[in-house]
Scaffold this motif. Structure first.
Motif, mmCIF file in Angstrom:
data_model
loop_
_atom_site.group_PDB
_atom_site.id
_atom_site.type_symbol
_atom_site.label_atom_id
_atom_site.label_comp_id
_atom_site.label_asym_id
_atom_site.label_seq_id
_atom_site.Cartn_x
_atom_site.Cartn_y
_atom_site.Cartn_z
ATOM 1 N N LYS A 190 9.674 -12.878 17.151
ATOM 2 C CA LYS A 190 10.697 -13.058 16.125
ATOM 3 C C LYS A 190 12.106 -12.681 16.583
ATOM 4 N N GLY A 191 12.203 -11.958 17.696
ATOM 5 C CA GLY A 191 13.472 -11.354 18.044
ATOM 6 C C GLY A 191 13.531 -9.973 17.419
ATOM 7 N N GLU A 192 14.240 -9.051 18.043
ATOM 8 C CA GLU A 192 14.138 -7.643 17.643
ATOM 9 C C GLU A 192 14.574 -7.388 16.200
ATOM 10 N N ASP A 193 15.739 -7.859 15.817
ATOM 11 C CA ASP A 193 16.226 -7.543 14.469
ATOM 12 C C ASP A 193 15.335 -8.154 13.382
ATOM 13 N N GLU A 194 14.939 -9.405 13.581
ATOM 14 C CA GLU A 194 14.059 -10.056 12.602
ATOM 15 C C GLU A 194 12.692 -9.380 12.561
ATOM 16 N N ALA A 195 12.246 -8.904 13.707
ATOM 17 C CA ALA A 195 10.944 -8.227 13.763
ATOM 18 C C ALA A 195 10.948 -6.978 12.903
ATOM 19 N N PHE A 196 12.018 -6.207 12.951
ATOM 20 C CA PHE A 196 12.068 -4.975 12.178
ATOM 21 C C PHE A 196 12.311 -5.243 10.686
ATOM 22 N N LYS A 197 12.982 -6.338 10.385
ATOM 23 C CA LYS A 197 13.075 -6.748 8.976
ATOM 24 C C LYS A 197 11.682 -7.109 8.444
ATOM 25 N N PHE A 198 10.921 -7.807 9.284
ATOM 26 C CA PHE A 198 9.564 -8.182 8.894
ATOM 27 C C PHE A 198 8.696 -6.933 8.723
ATOM 28 N N LEU A 199 8.861 -5.960 9.606
ATOM 29 C CA LEU A 199 8.087 -4.722 9.506
ATOM 30 C C LEU A 199 8.327 -4.020 8.173
ATOM 31 N N GLU A 200 9.565 -4.026 7.714
ATOM 32 C CA GLU A 200 9.870 -3.421 6.414
ATOM 33 C C GLU A 200 9.085 -4.108 5.304
ATOM 34 N N GLN A 201 8.980 -5.435 5.386
ATOM 35 C CA GLN A 201 8.216 -6.191 4.386
ATOM 36 C C GLN A 201 6.714 -5.956 4.532
ATOM 37 N N LEU A 202 6.285 -5.685 5.748
ATOM 38 C CA LEU A 202 4.853 -5.536 6.028
ATOM 39 C C LEU A 202 4.302 -4.185 5.575
ATOM 40 N N MET A 203 5.137 -3.180 5.448
ATOM 41 C CA MET A 203 4.660 -1.825 5.170
ATOM 42 C C MET A 203 3.722 -1.736 3.955
ATOM 43 N N PRO A 204 3.997 -2.421 2.837
ATOM 44 C CA PRO A 204 3.075 -2.325 1.686
ATOM 45 C C PRO A 204 1.700 -2.950 1.966
ATOM 46 N N GLN A 205 1.622 -3.773 3.005
ATOM 47 C CA GLN A 205 0.357 -4.433 3.332
ATOM 48 C C GLN A 205 -0.579 -3.536 4.135
ATOM 49 N N VAL A 206 -0.010 -2.507 4.754
ATOM 50 C CA VAL A 206 -0.760 -1.697 5.713
ATOM 51 C C VAL A 206 -1.475 -0.553 4.999
ATOM 52 N N HIS A 207 -2.765 -0.505 5.180
ATOM 53 C CA HIS A 207 -3.558 0.595 4.613
ATOM 54 C C HIS A 207 -3.189 1.906 5.288
ATOM 55 N N SER A 208 -3.099 1.884 6.623
ATOM 56 C CA SER A 208 -2.763 3.088 7.388
ATOM 57 C C SER A 208 -2.401 2.712 8.812
ATOM 58 N N PHE A 209 -1.607 3.577 9.442
ATOM 59 C CA PHE A 209 -1.318 3.471 10.867
ATOM 60 C C PHE A 209 -2.107 4.577 11.566
ATOM 61 N N SER A 210 -3.227 4.222 12.144
ATOM 62 C CA SER A 210 -4.112 5.213 12.750
ATOM 63 C C SER A 210 -3.603 5.623 14.127
ATOM 64 N N PRO A 211 -3.882 6.855 14.546
ATOM 65 C CA PRO A 211 -3.414 7.312 15.862
ATOM 66 C C PRO A 211 -4.122 6.641 17.024
ATOM 67 N N THR A 212 -5.320 6.070 16.773
ATOM 68 C CA THR A 212 -6.087 5.435 17.851
ATOM 69 C C THR A 212 -6.645 4.094 17.379
ATOM 70 N N TRP A 213 -7.014 3.272 18.365
ATOM 71 C CA TRP A 213 -7.647 1.997 18.042
ATOM 72 C C TRP A 213 -8.972 2.228 17.310
ATOM 73 N N SER A 214 -9.781 3.172 17.791
ATOM 74 C CA SER A 214 -11.100 3.398 17.211
ATOM 75 C C SER A 214 -11.013 3.837 15.751
ATOM 76 N N ALA A 215 -10.011 4.653 15.415
ATOM 77 C CA ALA A 215 -9.848 5.085 14.026
ATOM 78 C C ALA A 215 -9.483 3.900 13.137
ATOM 79 N N ALA A 216 -8.584 3.048 13.619
ATOM 80 C CA ALA A 216 -8.191 1.867 12.839
ATOM 81 C C ALA A 216 -9.372 0.918 12.681
ATOM 82 N N TYR A 217 -10.138 0.732 13.738
ATOM 83 C CA TYR A 217 -11.275 -0.182 13.666
ATOM 84 C C TYR A 217 -12.363 0.370 12.745
ATOM 85 N N GLY A 218 -12.492 1.692 12.724
ATOM 86 C CA GLY A 218 -13.452 2.317 11.819
ATOM 87 C C GLY A 218 -13.112 2.058 10.362
#
Length: 346
Positions: A190-218
């Motif tokens: 998306k390009g850096e600035d658009e990517a971070f705008k998208f991230l702001e919109q994405l935050m309500p969609q995210v259940h959690s940001f896990s510290p590891t891949w295994s925790a997120a996959y669990g």
């Protein structure tokens, strides 16, 4: 007085001969050298490739292999920086392309001469560094359960669908390699600035940001979420290990990012030659097969996946360029991510 001097000389001669005999005995019977391999938990753990590689190596090396576990791959450099030589690592396994600049800045590494390796074309750009060599690779995307979503995303923007509110598992890019891969994917697409705008919109969609891949996959396998950011080979794991065929890796319209996992030998290694031999094992057909089947990642060496279930993994469109981001760029992107994350929590 003369007799006393002779007595002392005899005593010292006896002690010297005793120590010489002990040294010769140690050389003959020998303490077995221990190769210490530092890697992330899913590599070194009992279900990872580490134990099988250890058993294979110990057949002929006249040594022992000991693993130092470093949790997720994102934690490896932090521990290596803090503990340094006291960690006792002869070989470091599990760095990805976003770690290499920082690794070079914070530690000194031995050069490796491996000759011409018969690798896949997609892997060749990752061979440009004499200090690190890739041992597996894979594309990342979102994985879902078949039939669970009414609207399967086909573009990145589709992740904002209301059906996915708090139903996406992601990893924290500050501690997890896949988390950084997702951030990189957005920035490069998306390009850096658009990517971070998208991230702001994405935050309500995210259940959690896990510290590891295994925790997120669990979170995903426990059905707390409907999607997780993972590898295109993840559905194959469920099919082979669990007999389940209802997991799917999504083919997005946007090309997917590629992750390469590297190994390197620190300059402070104690058993450097053994470390080089272990590297050669990991790049051999036997070693590559072990890594492929236990890590569920693609082998770097051609021919290894032929005639195996891994040959059936679909081809996905991927980003063509291979980049080693500078430490300052990684830090800057992570700082911007942290600001977006902090804003979402406030």
């Amino acid at each position: 007085m003369k007799n006393f001097i002779v007595f002392i000389a005899v005593v010292f001669l006896g002690l010297f001969l005793a120590m010489l005999n002990r040294t010769d005995s140690t050389s003959a019977t020998g303490s077995v050298p221990t190769l210490r391999v530092f890697g992330y938990s899913s590599f070194t753990g009992k279900f990872g490739p580490g134990p099988l590689l250890k058993a294979e190596f110990e057949k002929n090396c006249q040594c022992k292999v000991e693993f130092i576990e470093g949790s997720d791959s994102g934690i490896l450099l932090q521990r290596l920086k803090i503990e340094g030589e006291s960690l006792g690592a002869d070989l470091v396994v599990g760095l990805d392309q976003f770690d290499l600049s920082k690794a070079m800045n914070e530690q000194k590494w031995r050069k490796m001469s491996l000759g011409n390796l018969n690798v896949y074309d997609a892997v060749k750009p990752a061979l440009g560094n004499n200090f690190f060599v890739p041992y597996d690779w894979g594309a990342l995307t979102f994985v879902m359960r078949a039939g669970e979503l009414k609207n399967v995303p086909v573009k990145i923007d589709d992740l904002l669908d209301s059906e996915l509110t708090r139903k996406i598992s992601l990893q924290d890019p500050r501690t997890s390699s896949p988390g950084m891969q997702f951030l990189y994917w957005l920035v490069r697409t998306k390009g850096e600035d658009e990517a971070f705008k998208f991230l702001e919109q994405l935050m309500p969609q995210v259940h959690s940001f896990s510290p590891t891949w295994s925790a997120a996959y669990g979170m995903f396998t426990n059905k707390q979420t409907k999607m997780v950011y993972s590898y295109v080979t993840s559905p194959l794991y469920h099919e082979i290990e669990e007999g389940k065929k209802d997991f799917q890796a999504i083919a997005f319209e946007e090309p997917l990012p590629l992750q390469f996992e590297f190994m390197g030998i620190p300059e402070f290694c104690r058993h450097c030659e053994l470390a080089e031999k272990f590297v050669n094992l990991m790049l051999s057909n036997d070693g590559q097969k072990i890594i492929m089947e236990k890590n569920y990642m693609m082998p770097v060496m051609k021919g290894v996946r032929d005639g195996t279930p891994f040959a059936s993994v679909p081809e996905y469109r991927t980003l063509n360029e291979f980049e080693i981001l500078s430490t300052s760029e990684v830090d800057r992107l992570l700082k911007r991510w942290s600001e977006v994350r902090r804003g979402a929590l406030n």
